[in-house]
Design a protein around this motif. Structure first.
Motif, PDB file in Angstrom:
ATOM      1  N   UNK A  81       0.567  -1.061   0.432  1.00 49.74           N
ATOM      2  CA  UNK A  81       0.483   0.235   0.161  1.00 49.74           C
ATOM      3  C   UNK A  81       0.725   1.475   0.409  1.00 49.74           C
ATOM      4  N   UNK A  84       2.643   0.927  -3.449  1.00 51.46           N
ATOM      5  CA  UNK A  84       1.948   1.630  -4.175  1.00 51.46           C
ATOM      6  C   UNK A  84       1.428   2.924  -4.879  1.00 51.46           C
ATOM      7  N   UNK A 233      -5.149  -3.215  -9.528  1.00 51.76           N
ATOM      8  CA  UNK A 233      -5.399  -3.217  -8.617  1.00 51.76           C
ATOM      9  C   UNK A 233      -6.216  -2.235  -8.347  1.00 51.76           C
ATOM     10  N   UNK A 234      -5.846  -1.614  -9.635  1.00 51.62           N
ATOM     11  CA  UNK A 234      -6.094   0.768  -9.980  1.00 51.62           C
ATOM     12  C   UNK A 234      -7.498   0.375 -10.925  1.00 51.62           C
ATOM     13  N   UNK A 235      -7.816  -0.375 -11.470  1.00 48.73           N
ATOM     14  CA  UNK A 235      -9.113  -0.494 -12.065  1.00 48.73           C
ATOM     15  C   UNK A 235      -9.707  -1.516 -12.090  1.00 48.73           C
ATOM     16  N   UNK A 236      -9.408  -2.483 -11.291  1.00 51.55           N
ATOM     17  CA  UNK A 236     -10.314  -3.345 -10.827  1.00 51.55           C
ATOM     18  C   UNK A 236     -11.518  -2.545 -10.100  1.00 51.55           C
TER      19      UNK A 236
END
Ligand SMILES: Nc1ncnc2c1ncn2[C@@H]1O[C@H](COP(=O)(O)OP(=O)(O)OP(=O)(O)O)[C@@H](O)[C@H]1O
Ligand SMILES: [Mg+2]
Lengths: 236, 314
Positions: A81, A84, A233-236
């Motif tokens: 976390x 990123x 992870x950023x667009x899921x």
């Protein structure tokens, strides 16, 4: 791009602060030394070719152990976390981690250079074949590591990452081995996908551009997939 | 500085954040208050570009969190919940790694790190391995990390959780100081913290905003009218009737304890009835032993809002 170096440095430090790196290097040295002496005894040839062929199995087992922690550990402890949410691109993170594992892999195989000195002492080795073998070994390492990295990115559990990685690498090795010598489109296809055939060429002292392309493009493709997984992870 | 519009985040079937909109203005400390599972962390993760929203938009420092994630991340300092850190690194080494990652120029790095170490009072552990730190010190290392690149915006997820009372005081003091130079969004479920630190507060529950106002306004908004609590010596019956007849009184509760009676008088909103109470009691030969206005705390507002009780009972 500067962050690649920052990530690389941290990962390398982390490797050598934990016992894993030393254990891996020790295990590899013991097994590769054993195969070297046994194969030398059997064949009486001053070459690394046969011992390195067996070394592939050891590498298939050890490389996922190198890569298992890269993402799985961060996923588990939550350090992913802050990582990123820092101003770094996903590619920088993936590539920095990849390079650190690759560096450790190369450090791990470096002690085998000692065998060359030994070969020179007992006879006259074929240096061309030795050098191309090492080029093959390094390229193969890149591929193994990108597979391990991919597995590590999809799990929180390091052991799971290692086991899946080992299985994947052994399958890749076996499909090449099992179909070598057989004819037919399927077998040649499997031979192409498998690592064994490509690597064998290197051990014979031949650097074929097709084999280089195989390793480099396969590695690049996998790294691309890892970046996508991390990014997802950023667009899921 | 931060603008959130109709933001929602859905996990499978449940909404962790459900259509929330708010704004954090430059220079203010905004508190995000809510019980466990309210969606505070989820909101912050969206704002820090860790995960995307299901729908809605958010801009941080003028940049869209989805499309300009890298720019957003440059402007924020984020303290994640539970403060994940690399256990094998030393404190100073970690801060140096983070400063590099946040693109702090080489020349400034050393100075800024020293500054953060001093500000967060971690000088005595700066060469210690993070894995051996106590919870409070971990928290402060996390805080130092979020500050190291001197970001315009600080997003702090439960910054005082797990600290001892002394450390809580210190960290709150630190946040207060930081509030002078940074815009801060912090989450907590500790009410006094919000009252102490934040100019404005947003109360969230089950993914929705249930109240949003300045800390002092929230009090009066939910207070309804004043509640006057009395202890009176005299004829309770008579006094009760007298009190009930005062203009602006909504409700009188009488508890008869013999010669001494206790009363609770609820007034209509915005009416001050204390003078009238005094004179009517005197007229009825009562003696006022005690009179106080029961003020409602954020605690009560919070409880009221999050449990959806109709009336605030003081
Ligand atoms: N990865 C996830 N998958 C499914 N549900 C999730 C996930 N993360 C959070 N949730 C759910 O979303 C809701 C909001 O969680 P969130 O962590 O934002 O709450 P919070 O306000 O930070 O609570 P706390 O005070 O306990 O930290 C919870 O109901 C939680 O169960
Ligand atoms: Mg939370």
């Amino acid at each position: 791009m500067k962050s690649i170096g920052t990530i690389f440095q941290r990962e390398i430090n982390a490797y050598f602060l934990s016992p894993v790196a030393y254990v891996i290097i020790a295990v590899f040295t013991v097994f590769s030394g054993y195969f070297f002496s046994v194969m030398l005894g059997i064949t009486q040839e001053t070459t690394l070719r046969y011992s390195l062929a067996y070394t592939q199995f050891i590498l298939s087992i050890l490389t996922p152990v190198i890569t298992m922690r890269l993402f799985a550990e961060e996923n588990k402890t939550g350090t992913i976390e802050p990582l990123m949410t820092a101003p770094v691109t996903d590619f920088e993170v993936v590539f920095g981690k990849f390079l650190s594992a690759w560096a450790l892999y190369n450090i791990m195989i470096a002690p085998t250079a000692f065998y060359i000195i030994f070969l020179k002492w007992v006879g006259s080795p074929d240096y061309g074949a030795i050098i191309s073998s090492y080029i093959g070994l390094v390229l193969m390492g890149g591929l193994f590591i990108s597979i391990g990295l991919l597995v590590s990115a999809i799990t929180k559990n390091q052991i799971v990452a290692a086991v899946i990685g080992i299985v994947a690498l052994l399958i890749l090795l076996v499909i090449g081995l099992a179909s070598s010598g057989s004819e037919g489109a399927l077998y040649s296809c499997l031979r192409y996908i498998g690592t064994y055939d490509h690597w064998e060429t290197f051990t014979k002292g031949i650097i074929d551009s097709r084999d280089v392309v195989y390793y480099v493009s396969f590695t690049a493709l996998l790294l691309f997939v890892v970046v996508r997984i991390v990014e997802s992870r950023r667009w899921r | 500085m931060i603008k959130v519009e109709h933001l929602s985040k859905r996990y499978a079937e449940v909404y962790a954040v459900n259509d929330i909109s708010f704004e954090v203005h430059e220079g203010e400390i905004l508190g995000l208050l809510g019980p466990n599972g309210a969606g505070k962390t989820t909101t912050m993760r969206i704002l820090t570009c860790y995960m995307p929203a299901t729908s809605g938009t958010a801009t941080v420092a003028g940049y869209d969190v989805f499309r300009e994630s890298l720019k957003v991340r440059k402007e924020i300092g984020y303290l994640p919940e539970n403060v994940p850190l690399y256990p094998e690194m030393r404190v100073k080494e970690y801060l140096s790694f983070r400063a590099k990652l946040k693109k702090l120029p080489y020349r400034e790095r050393k100075m800024k790190i020293a500054e953060c170490i001093e500000k967060c009072r971690i000088a005595d552990v700066q060469n210690q391995i993070i894995g051996t730190l106590s919870k409070g010190y971990r928290q402060r290392v996390g805080l130092a990390d979020s500050l190291v690149h001197d970001p315009k915006i600080l997003i702090l997820d439960e910054p005082t959780i797990g600290l001892d009372p002394n450390q809580i005081r210190q960290v709150r003091q630190l946040i207060k100081e930081l509030g002078e130079k940074h815009t801060i969004l912090l989450s907590t479920h500790i009410l006094p913290e919000v009252e102490m630190l934040c100019g404005r507060v947003i109360i969230v529950n089950k993914g929705k905003i249930v109240a949003m106002d300045t800390t002092s306004n929230l009090g009066s908004q939910f207070r309804g009218g004043d509640n006057i609590v009395l202890e009176i010596r005299g004829n309770g019956e008579k006094i009760k009737d007298a009190l009930s007849n005062i203009k602006g009184v909504k409700k009188v509760v009488w508890q008869d304890n013999g010669p001494v009676s206790n009363f609770a008088v609820e007034a209509e909103k915005g009416v001050d009835i204390r003078d009238d109470i005094f004179s009517s009691i005197v007229k009825n030969n009562g003696i006022i032993r005690e009179m106080k206005r029961a003020s409602i705390t954020l605690e009560e507002i919070f409880h009221h809002i999050t449990t959806q009780e109709k009336e605030v009972v003081v």
